[in-house]
Design an enzyme around this catalytic site. Structure first.
Site, short mmCIF file in Angstrom:
data_model
loop_
_atom_site.label_atom_id
_atom_site.label_comp_id
_atom_site.label_asym_id
_atom_site.label_seq_id
_atom_site.Cartn_x
_atom_site.Cartn_y
_atom_site.Cartn_z
N SER A 31 -49.76 -20.84 58.75
CA SER A 31 -48.40 -21.04 59.26
C SER A 31 -47.79 -22.30 58.67
CB SER A 31 -48.42 -21.18 60.78
OG SER A 31 -48.99 -20.04 61.36
N GLN A 32 -46.47 -22.34 58.64
CA GLN A 32 -45.83 -23.56 58.13
C GLN A 32 -46.09 -24.72 59.10
OE1 GLN A 32 -41.78 -24.54 58.70
NE2 GLN A 32 -41.24 -22.44 59.12
#
Ligand code: SAH
Length: 221
Positions: A70-71
């Site tokens: 995930s970012q």
């Protein structure tokens, strides 16, 4: 140009950990210990080598087996919710992936249980975190929708893959007042944070985000 001068130039053209931290602060992440932890974890070691130069940019990245890390903002947001609402005893994570979120959970919780359905990712994450000296994590290669195989009550459950429903086994292992964080794809893709209150769920926070899907079964090729 000498190699030293060249690497000096390159380091100014790719996002660095300090840039990532500045962006997180701009988006309201304010927990000092979390920010300092994320600044010091080598995120580039968690992504596919071809993408390591982008490891600190504000984007999800490939980690192998068509999965993504995930970012940074999503990881920070979910962790801040846990730090705000959960008792930091025992946490279950479904979707070990690269082990990046696991590494962060291991810093704050006494004990982390993490489940991954892709055997290769499970093995790599376990090796990676063990090499980093992380020793309060139990790793399982399984379909995490069934929960942890031995009955242990969790203070929090965090699911890092998106579904349309919350798997029942994952709600049943939560203690009363336990915290659940999960991406849900309806009505629109978002992550939610709930507290278990008897047979009710109190929504504490939500934010739009996209995740890879929660899948059935295991992949051992
Ligand atoms: N937290 C991870 C994000 C990985 S992406 C990180 O920091 O890198 C989500 C992961 O969930 C993928 O690795 C995917 O294989 C895994 N996953 C999907 N469905 C699953 C399931 N039913 N049980 C366990 N893991 C699952």
């Amino acid at each position: 140009m000498s190699p030293n001068k060249l690497s000096g130039l390159v380091s100014h053209t790719v996002p660095r950990a300090s840039t990532m931290i500045a962006q997180l602060k701009q988006h309201g992440v304010s927990h000092d210990e979390l920010l300092s932890l994320m600044e010091n974890i080598p995120r580039h070691e968690f992504v596919e080598p071809a993408f390591s130069h982008l490891a600190y940019s504000a984007t999800p990245l490939p980690i192998g087996r068509s999965q993504t890390i995930s970012q940074p903002l999503t990881v920070a947001r979910m962790t801040e919710w846990l730090l705000t609402y959960a008792r930091l005893g025992r946490v279950l994570e479904v979707g070990t992936g690269s082990g990046y979120q696991t590494r962060i959970l291991a810093h704050f919780f006494n004990k982390v249980h993490t489940i991954e359905r892709q055997q290769l990712l499970h093995q790599q994450a376990k090796q990676r975190l063990t090499n980093m000296g992380v020793n309060n994590v139990e790793y399982l290669f399984a379909d995490g929708q069934a929960g942890w195989p031995i009955k242990v009550e969790m203070d929090a459950v965090i699911i890092t893959a998106m579904a349309s429903k919350i798997p029942l086994a994952l709600t049943e292992c939560l203690k009363p007042q336990g915290i659940l964080i999960m991406p849900i794809n309806q009505p629109t893709p978002q992550i939610g944070c709930w507290r278990k209150e008897g047979d009710q769920w109190k929504l504490l926070a939500t934010e739009s985000a996209n995740f890879v899907p929660l899948l059935d079964g295991i992949a051992d090729e």
